[in-house]
Design an enzyme around this catalytic site. Sequence first.
Site, mmCIF file in Angstrom:
data_model
loop_
_atom_site.group_PDB
_atom_site.id
_atom_site.type_symbol
_atom_site.label_atom_id
_atom_site.label_comp_id
_atom_site.label_asym_id
_atom_site.label_seq_id
_atom_site.Cartn_x
_atom_site.Cartn_y
_atom_site.Cartn_z
ATOM 1 N N ARG A 292 26.647 6.695 42.234
ATOM 2 C CA ARG A 292 25.864 5.477 42.438
ATOM 3 C C ARG A 292 24.388 5.846 42.358
ATOM 4 N NH1 ARG A 292 29.608 2.867 41.198
ATOM 5 N NH2 ARG A 292 30.729 1.315 42.408
ATOM 6 N N HIS B 79 26.608 2.642 32.898
ATOM 7 C CA HIS B 79 27.717 2.459 33.844
ATOM 8 C C HIS B 79 29.055 2.354 33.099
ATOM 9 C CE1 HIS B 79 28.755 0.977 38.157
ATOM 10 N NE2 HIS B 79 29.825 1.552 37.582
HETATM 11 P P1 NDP Z 1 36.679 8.540 47.373
HETATM 12 O O1 NDP Z 1 36.478 7.613 48.510
HETATM 13 O O2 NDP Z 1 38.069 8.936 46.983
HETATM 14 O O3 NDP Z 1 35.888 9.897 47.645
HETATM 15 C C1 NDP Z 1 34.622 9.925 48.201
HETATM 16 C C2 NDP Z 1 34.259 11.366 48.494
HETATM 17 O O4 NDP Z 1 32.930 11.395 49.002
HETATM 18 C C3 NDP Z 1 35.159 12.006 49.553
HETATM 19 O O5 NDP Z 1 35.408 13.346 49.241
HETATM 20 C C4 NDP Z 1 34.311 11.912 50.814
HETATM 21 O O6 NDP Z 1 34.568 12.925 51.775
HETATM 22 C C5 NDP Z 1 32.937 12.121 50.217
HETATM 23 N N1 NDP Z 1 31.913 11.621 51.131
HETATM 24 C C6 NDP Z 1 31.703 10.359 51.562
HETATM 25 N N2 NDP Z 1 30.676 10.320 52.435
HETATM 26 C C7 NDP Z 1 30.248 11.589 52.555
HETATM 27 C C8 NDP Z 1 29.229 12.199 53.330
HETATM 28 N N3 NDP Z 1 28.448 11.497 54.148
HETATM 29 N N4 NDP Z 1 29.057 13.536 53.224
HETATM 30 C C9 NDP Z 1 29.845 14.260 52.412
HETATM 31 N N5 NDP Z 1 30.838 13.744 51.634
HETATM 32 C C10 NDP Z 1 31.027 12.417 51.725
HETATM 33 O O7 NDP Z 1 35.907 7.907 46.136
HETATM 34 P P2 NDP Z 1 36.202 8.121 44.583
HETATM 35 O O8 NDP Z 1 36.288 9.564 44.300
HETATM 36 O O9 NDP Z 1 37.318 7.270 44.157
HETATM 37 O O10 NDP Z 1 34.877 7.489 43.957
HETATM 38 C C11 NDP Z 1 33.604 8.022 44.248
HETATM 39 C C12 NDP Z 1 32.520 7.054 43.778
HETATM 40 O O11 NDP Z 1 32.445 7.055 42.367
HETATM 41 C C13 NDP Z 1 32.771 5.573 44.107
HETATM 42 O O12 NDP Z 1 32.445 5.288 45.443
HETATM 43 C C14 NDP Z 1 31.849 4.889 43.136
HETATM 44 O O13 NDP Z 1 30.569 4.780 43.729
HETATM 45 C C15 NDP Z 1 31.769 5.869 41.964
HETATM 46 N N6 NDP Z 1 32.410 5.330 40.745
HETATM 47 C C16 NDP Z 1 31.660 5.247 39.604
HETATM 48 C C17 NDP Z 1 32.232 4.792 38.436
HETATM 49 C C18 NDP Z 1 31.440 4.737 37.175
HETATM 50 O O14 NDP Z 1 31.929 4.240 36.158
HETATM 51 N N7 NDP Z 1 30.229 5.243 37.157
HETATM 52 C C19 NDP Z 1 33.640 4.388 38.373
HETATM 53 C C20 NDP Z 1 34.313 4.519 39.632
HETATM 54 C C21 NDP Z 1 33.723 4.989 40.760
HETATM 55 P P3 NDP Z 1 35.983 12.990 52.512
HETATM 56 O O15 NDP Z 1 36.953 13.456 51.438
HETATM 57 O O16 NDP Z 1 35.790 14.003 53.550
HETATM 58 O O17 NDP Z 1 36.280 11.622 53.008
HETATM 59 C C1 OXD Z 2 33.745 1.358 40.336
HETATM 60 C C2 OXD Z 2 32.787 1.413 39.249
HETATM 61 O O1 OXD Z 2 33.331 1.549 41.463
HETATM 62 O O2 OXD Z 2 33.150 1.022 38.122
HETATM 63 O O3 OXD Z 2 34.940 1.117 40.088
HETATM 64 O O4 OXD Z 2 31.648 1.843 39.430
#
Ligand code: NDP
Ligand code: OXD
Length: 309
Positions: free
Chosen positions: A224, A272
């Site tokens: 993000r 994106h």
């Molecule tokens: P998940 O919720 O599966 O994973 C999030 C990860 O971030 C976890 O490992 C979590 O830790 C970690 N995390 C969250 N907060 C913290 C923190 N404060 N400190 C350290 N680590 C933290 O999300 P996804 O992997 O499915 O997706 C990640 C992001 O990718 C989405 O939220 C979205 O913003 C972005 N995205 C972008 C897309 C694009 O096309 N550009 C498409 C889809 C998603 P823990 O494992 O310990 O909970």
């Molecule tokens: C999602 C994205 O969060 O597309 O799915 O960014």
Amino acid sequence: MTLTVLFAAPELWPQYETHLPKALAEAGVTANVVVAAAPEMVDFIVYAPSAPLQDFTPYRNCRAVLSLWAGVERIVGNETLTQPLCRMVDPGLTEGMVEWVVGHTLRHHLGMDRHIINPGHVWDPICPPLARERRVTVLGLGALGTACAQALAALNFRVTGWSRTEKSVPGLHCLWGEAGLTTALEGAEIVVTLLPKTPATENILNAESLTLPARGAVILNPGRGALIDDDALLAALDTGQIGHATLDVFRTEPLPKDHPFWTDPRVTVTPHIAADTRAVSAARVIAENIRRNVAGEELLHLVNRRLGY
Ligand code: NDP
Ligand code: OXD
């Protein structure tokens, strides 16, 4: 009983109007999928951030809201939403993210630009290091971060992953929590940010933390826009501390025409598109969650409203 599933993302309806009813039928769920319904009749809502539906108050019989997006920062704070909220974990989306991250990592690792953009036809026989000599750090070890980190490790990159809670993933050097962040970033040559946008992750790459990676490091941000302090990144590019940033997500999208990222040769903008939710596989994820809820089983991919992801 026939359930009513409100598909509240009208612009995505053409992609789902066949796949979602089919997936529900395959999951053994009897449901009508509709784009409009009397709120009290609705059992489940399929949601996207673009959905006109933002007031969930009238949907008093709704059992869960199922997001088509992985990132839920635009709905997680909605106070009218009292039902369980599930985010999207779609195998198709994950596959796409792995391809984007591996592709852009290899671009920078191999120094492809040197040969693709070579107007002076310079014979420049510098051989890149092997992946096993390249330190990559992935911030976020969730559904997407873990898959990307493992794909990079399978190519022999030296991958460190960082998460909020303690983890152990084969092939990765895992670090966690605030204490682990400095070590995770120190000396990294490529940093991939796959964190959700929450109060705890906003500006995680800032003037201070951007000094930690190796000089000339590359940032890949498909997470993000708010994870990075834009001004700090531009300043780090100016000093050469950061060599390049490939950014897929931005604080304002579409990225405004006058934003300096567009014209900076050290920044690559992708609009994106790192990974899209794929209707065929995502419909199955939604259908399975509805099946589980109806069967009294726990919903998958529940969002923790307190943590914001
Ligand atoms: P998940 O919720 O599966 O994973 C999030 C990860 O971030 C976890 O490992 C979590 O830790 C970690 N995390 C969250 N907060 C913290 C923190 N404060 N400190 C350290 N680590 C933290 O999300 P996804 O992997 O499915 O997706 C990640 C992001 O990718 C989405 O939220 C979205 O913003 C972005 N995205 C972008 C897309 C694009 O096309 N550009 C498409 C889809 C998603 P823990 O494992 O310990 O909970
Ligand atoms: C999602 C994205 O969060 O597309 O799915 O960014």
